[in-house]
Enzyme design. Sequence first.
Site, PDB file in Angstrom:
ATOM      1  N   ASP A   1       3.326  11.413  17.057  1.00  0.00           N
ATOM      2  CA  ASP A   1       3.629  11.599  15.626  1.00  0.00           C
ATOM      3  C   ASP A   1       2.359  11.971  14.866  1.00  0.00           C
ATOM      4  O   ASP A   1       2.026  11.368  13.849  1.00  0.00           O
ATOM      5  CB  ASP A   1       4.242  10.319  15.061  1.00  0.00           C
TER       6      ASP A   1
ATOM      7  N   MET B   1      10.318   4.409   8.080  1.00  0.00           N
ATOM      8  CA  MET B   1      10.357   3.461   9.184  1.00  0.00           C
ATOM      9  C   MET B   1       9.682   2.140   8.867  1.00  0.00           C
ATOM     10  O   MET B   1       9.982   1.127   9.484  1.00  0.00           O
ATOM     11  CB  MET B   1       9.665   4.067  10.413  1.00  0.00           C
TER      12      MET B   1
ATOM     13  N   ILE C   1       0.834  -1.208   0.000  1.00  0.00           N
ATOM     14  CA  ILE C   1       0.000   0.000   0.000  1.00  0.00           C
ATOM     15  C   ILE C   1       0.862   1.249   0.000  1.00  0.00           C
ATOM     16  O   ILE C   1       0.620   2.186  -0.756  1.00  0.00           O
ATOM     17  CB  ILE C   1      -0.938   0.004   1.227  1.00  0.00           C
ATOM     18  N   ALA C   2       1.862   1.294   0.888  1.00  0.00           N
ATOM     19  CA  ALA C   2       2.677   2.509   1.011  1.00  0.00           C
ATOM     20  C   ALA C   2       4.015   2.145   1.628  1.00  0.00           C
ATOM     21  O   ALA C   2       4.156   1.102   2.291  1.00  0.00           O
ATOM     22  CB  ALA C   2       1.965   3.551   1.873  1.00  0.00           C
TER      23      ALA C   2
ATOM     24  N   GLY D   1       7.471   4.053   3.742  1.00  0.00           N
ATOM     25  CA  GLY D   1       8.069   5.220   4.359  1.00  0.00           C
ATOM     26  C   GLY D   1       9.428   4.883   4.913  1.00  0.00           C
ATOM     27  O   GLY D   1       9.965   3.796   4.697  1.00  0.00           O
TER      28      GLY D   1
ATOM     29  N   THR E   1       6.863  -0.273   5.973  1.00  0.00           N
ATOM     30  CA  THR E   1       6.114  -0.461   4.737  1.00  0.00           C
ATOM     31  C   THR E   1       4.779  -1.087   5.098  1.00  0.00           C
ATOM     32  O   THR E   1       4.698  -1.961   5.961  1.00  0.00           O
ATOM     33  CB  THR E   1       6.869  -1.390   3.768  1.00  0.00           C
TER      34      THR E   1
END
Length: 634
Positions: A141, A29, A24-25, A27, A31
């Site tokens: 965050d 830190m 899906i995405a 980053g 996945t």
Amino acid sequence: MDVSVADPLVGQLLDGRYAVRARIAKGGMATVYLALDERLDRDVAVKVMSPALVDDEDFVRRFTREARSAARLNHHGIVQVFDQGMHEGVAFLAMEYVPGRTLRDLMREQGPMCPADALDLLEPVLEALAAAHRAGIVHRDVKPENVLIADDGRVKVADFGLARAVDAGTAHSQTGLLLGTVSYLAPEQVERGVADARSDVYAAGVVLFELLSGSKPFAGDTAVQVALQHVSSRVPAPSTRVAPIDPAIDELVLLAAARNPDDRPADARELLMVLRETRRRMSPQALEAVPAALSGASAADTTTAPVPATPQPADAGAAQQDQTMALAAVPLGPVQAPPRRRHRGRNALLVVLVLAALLGAGGWYVGAGPGAYVAVPKVVGSTQAQATQSLSRHGLSADVTQGYSERIPAGTVISADPGEGEKVRKNGSVALVVSRGPERHAVPTLAGLSEDAARKAITDNDLRVGKVTRAFNDDVPEGSVVSASVKAGTQVRAGTTVDLVISQGPEPVAVASWVGKPADQAAAALGKSGLKVKTSQAFSNTVAEGLVISQKPGAGTAFKGDTITLVVSKGPQLVLVPKVVGSQVEDAVRELKGAGFKVEVHNILGGFFGTVRSQDPGAGEKAPKGSTISLTVV
């Protein structure tokens, strides 16, 4: 959904349960993958941590603990954590799958939003954060990438506890890495690496600023520059970037994003209350006004001296300021690059000397200087005074907030952040939560309120609306509260359920026609149905005495307590018959008609004399008014 990129995890079965379908995405830190939970036959989102983090045993231990804490959160606005595990050296979270997009996607599409839309998006975020803060969990965050907007319009917040786990997993390195999203970091996170509920409030204020203005409050060539601006500068008012902006909105943003944590609302619940009051005070025109960028508006209200950028992995998307990244905790001053010369050897020597100086200064700073780290002593379970003294002996200060506890006596430390044994920079602070004792709220007076007002009064007092039943009531208007399950003024726990009984008004009653029927039976039946009966009497030549002549209202539907009027027959009216025997027939007829009778004349021998010889009924008798008197005339 990122399905075009080949990924070795796609097609694998994690932990013998989660069949990974697509990526899906990705980053810095972690996945995120779409997977099928084969045990429960449902789609889930699986977040797989970066291998670099998994190599740290402290991170894995903290990651497991934080995942369990996040899994205890149960709120409709929080992405639920279902499971946590390790698979062939891969740490992962299994979470609720929310088909849709992120708030960042929406912001890219729409640009600056009107206050109404911005507040509509931030309000459910604050509701979710308030639930977490009430449970003692800080997000750390908050950013648009962690706010998911489902296809059905629901807003959910993701990644509770993850930033804390990552921060703890790397905090022991000599460089003192501080993790977080640079554009939304509160000053205390940059300076001391600690965060509490007020840090989430700050990030929410920055998100609101960006929703309204279409830009972040601070910009810079490097992430370090942006972080330092959060420490040295205050977040500007949205009206400095776009117009029109109502002053109330400026006040809301500046309150949430105050540089000093003590100047902010204590937690998301307090900010949520301020947000709702701000919306209430604003006119519809101000709420719906779509802001436009001011000419000449700067991307940031302050400037910062250039500092060296921290190198980033190529696949982490270092060009984006809002991604998760690492910042060196050692303050860096401006560094002038060596002038370009033809002699590359001298250039190289200068670079080596500068780097050596920086490394030496950094080593002193984190080893013996102000940047040195000390271990947090055990303070949980101590009184506030004892905890403060213990921290002071270790060169630390206490940042105290209060929270309710059912188990911990008032005045005793519930939690510390960072916790016992964790490393904190010398002269730093530790966030202490001190017990206020059990949280109790008074049940408001609800009887007589409208249903909407009662629901608001219940939720405003941190209570929950329970079962709502509806009942007919003769005394309470329809739609108002008849009673509540808990007596007004009773002190109860937060979240206690209060049941309501709402009036449906008087109960409807079927009314039959009682015309021509006995009046006593009519009164008894109507009274038994909860109706009032009013009777009057009248003479009737056609309706027998005691029977109902008329009824108002007639057959149909009435409501309990209504009045039914009955007219009851007294029978025919009786009149005394006058004596007319011996009178001339004309006089007799006139007198009888005047008394209300009809007259029937029977002549004998032709009635030659015109004299009344006899009458029937006789004189002195009573006969119904309007009846006929028979005369014999000779």
